[in-house]
Write a protein that holds these residues in place. Structure first.
Motif, PDB file in Angstrom:
ATOM      1  N   LEU A   8       0.828  -1.194   0.000  1.00 39.29           N
ATOM      2  CA  LEU A   8       0.000   0.000   0.000  1.00 39.29           C
ATOM      3  C   LEU A   8       0.871   1.256   0.000  1.00 39.29           C
ATOM      4  CD1 LEU A   8      -2.919  -0.826   2.477  1.00 39.29           C
ATOM      5  CD2 LEU A   8      -2.864  -1.017  -0.016  1.00 39.29           C
ATOM      6  N   LYS A   9       0.400   2.292  -0.669  1.00 41.41           N
ATOM      7  CA  LYS A   9       1.136   3.552  -0.773  1.00 41.41           C
ATOM      8  C   LYS A   9       0.510   4.601   0.131  1.00 41.41           C
ATOM      9  CE  LYS A   9       2.084   2.548  -5.663  1.00 41.41           C
ATOM     10  NZ  LYS A   9       1.870   2.997  -7.068  1.00 41.41           N
ATOM     11  N   GLU A  10       1.362   5.482   0.658  1.00 42.65           N
ATOM     12  CA  GLU A  10       0.860   6.541   1.525  1.00 42.65           C
ATOM     13  C   GLU A  10      -0.207   7.367   0.799  1.00 42.65           C
ATOM     14  OE1 GLU A  10       2.371  10.402   4.140  1.00 42.65           O
ATOM     15  OE2 GLU A  10       3.833   9.085   3.175  1.00 42.65           O
ATOM     16  N   ILE A  11      -1.231   7.751   1.539  1.00 42.61           N
ATOM     17  CA  ILE A  11      -2.356   8.516   0.979  1.00 42.61           C
ATOM     18  C   ILE A  11      -2.257   9.948   1.479  1.00 42.61           C
ATOM     19  CG2 ILE A  11      -4.871   8.685   0.866  1.00 42.61           C
ATOM     20  CD1 ILE A  11      -4.857   5.579   1.360  1.00 42.61           C
ATOM     21  N   SER A  12      -2.278  10.880   0.568  1.00 35.78           N
ATOM     22  CA  SER A  12      -2.048  12.289   0.909  1.00 35.78           C
ATOM     23  C   SER A  12      -3.281  12.927   1.554  1.00 35.78           C
ATOM     24  CB  SER A  12      -1.680  13.082  -0.341  1.00 35.78           C
ATOM     25  OG  SER A  12      -2.798  13.193  -1.202  1.00 35.78           O
ATOM     26  N   MET A  24      -6.689   3.994  -3.521  1.00 34.98           N
ATOM     27  CA  MET A  24      -5.845   2.879  -3.968  1.00 34.98           C
ATOM     28  C   MET A  24      -6.193   2.463  -5.392  1.00 34.98           C
ATOM     29  SD  MET A  24      -6.311   0.866  -0.333  1.00 34.98           S
ATOM     30  CE  MET A  24      -7.988   1.526  -0.209  1.00 34.98           C
ATOM     31  N   PRO A  25      -5.997   3.337  -6.377  1.00 37.36           N
ATOM     32  CA  PRO A  25      -6.386   3.029  -7.761  1.00 37.36           C
ATOM     33  C   PRO A  25      -5.585   1.881  -8.364  1.00 37.36           C
ATOM     34  CG  PRO A  25      -5.063   5.033  -7.677  1.00 37.36           C
ATOM     35  CD  PRO A  25      -5.380   4.679  -6.260  1.00 37.36           C
ATOM     36  N   TYR A  26      -4.465   1.551  -7.772  1.00 39.20           N
ATOM     37  CA  TYR A  26      -3.575   0.514  -8.302  1.00 39.20           C
ATOM     38  C   TYR A  26      -3.981  -0.896  -7.860  1.00 39.20           C
ATOM     39  CZ  TYR A  26      -1.797   1.588  -3.649  1.00 39.20           C
ATOM     40  OH  TYR A  26      -1.706   1.854  -2.302  1.00 39.20           O
ATOM     41  N   LEU A  27      -4.996  -1.004  -7.007  1.00 37.19           N
ATOM     42  CA  LEU A  27      -5.460  -2.314  -6.547  1.00 37.19           C
ATOM     43  C   LEU A  27      -6.730  -2.723  -7.281  1.00 37.19           C
ATOM     44  CD1 LEU A  27      -5.035  -2.042  -2.653  1.00 37.19           C
ATOM     45  CD2 LEU A  27      -3.433  -3.016  -4.318  1.00 37.19           C
ATOM     46  N   ARG A  81      -9.187  -3.136  -2.850  1.00 39.07           N
ATOM     47  CA  ARG A  81      -9.157  -1.761  -2.325  1.00 39.07           C
ATOM     48  C   ARG A  81     -10.363  -1.475  -1.441  1.00 39.07           C
ATOM     49  NH1 ARG A  81      -9.199   0.331  -8.427  1.00 39.07           N
ATOM     50  NH2 ARG A  81     -11.426   0.526  -8.863  1.00 39.07           N
ATOM     51  N   VAL A  82     -11.529  -2.035  -1.763  1.00 40.61           N
ATOM     52  CA  VAL A  82     -12.691  -1.866  -0.887  1.00 40.61           C
ATOM     53  C   VAL A  82     -12.440  -2.547   0.455  1.00 40.61           C
ATOM     54  CG1 VAL A  82     -15.096  -2.558  -0.528  1.00 40.61           C
ATOM     55  CG2 VAL A  82     -14.410  -1.496  -2.688  1.00 40.61           C
TER      56      VAL A  82
END
Length: 212
Positions: free
Chosen positions: A33-37, A57-60, A65-66
């Motif tokens: 998972l990537k940090e969310i701004s 999380m558009p990359y999942l 992501r849900v």
């Protein structure tokens, strides 16, 4: 008696910083998972679970992501119950005035209204609340259910986003834009620039006998 039904985040309180912290505490548990701004958190306010999950999380895959978003929301609700959010200035004084003439209710996310009421100590002002997502209802249907359950025949919805406006239209009730919330750029003819303005604005509207 007429009812006022409030959106929560961006209308009664603001939780951007705490939500950003909570969400990224879950992110840190998973190395993929990537940090969310903060900006992304802001954009996600007032969206559906699916829309918010895609923003975060558009990359999942949609399913994964849900799943992670639901974990984030659950954790955030628990953290808000401890730390609370930022209540808008003079909210209690405003609710005191409003309750003299209106039944008060709220339509919000599951777990969030409980956290709000617990930390703000404002339980006595609200007759009822409903979480649309928990009941798998649209926001419009949640408003209608809240009205039906409490025998409310007239209501006004107060919210800060276009989606709130659309929900009021779906429920066929008037809308007032909380312009101080997350979508100040949204232009609607009836609005308040602070929660404190709401009692006087409602009185003005009633005196003019205008339909919202």
């Amino acid at each position: 008696m007429k009812a006022l039904i409030f959106d929560l985040d961006g209308t009664l309180w603001e939780t951007l910083e705490r939500t950003w912290i909570s969400v990224n505490e879950i992110v840190q548990k998973y190395d993929y998972l990537k940090e969310i701004s903060r900006e992304t958190i802001d954009l996600g306010m007032g969206t559906t679970v699916e829309e918010c999950a895609e923003l975060y999380m558009p990359y999942l895959s949609p399913e994964l992501r849900v799943k992670h978003l639901l974990e984030m929301l659950e954790w955030n609700a628990k953290q808000l119950e401890i730390y609370g959010g930022n209540i808008y200035p003079n909210l209690e004084q405003t609710l005191v005035k409003l309750k003299e003439k209106y039944v008060l209710g709220s339509n919000c996310g599951e777990g969030y209204i409980e956290s709000f009421l617990h930390t703000s100590k404002l339980e006595d002002y609200f007759q009822d609340f409903i979480a649309a997502g928990a009941l798998k209802l649209s926001k419009s249907d949640a408003i209608l259910k809240l009205m039906k359950d409490n025998n409310i025949t007239e209501a006004i919805y107060i919210g800060d986003t276009v989606r709130d406006y659309q929900a009021s239209q779906g429920a066929n009730i008037p809308f007032i834009h909380a312009k101080y919330g997350f979508e100040p750029e949204f232009e609607y003819k009836y609005y308040v620039n602070s929660i404190e303005q709401l009692p006087d604005f409602l009185e003005y509207i009633e005196n003019k006998k205008n339909n919202l």
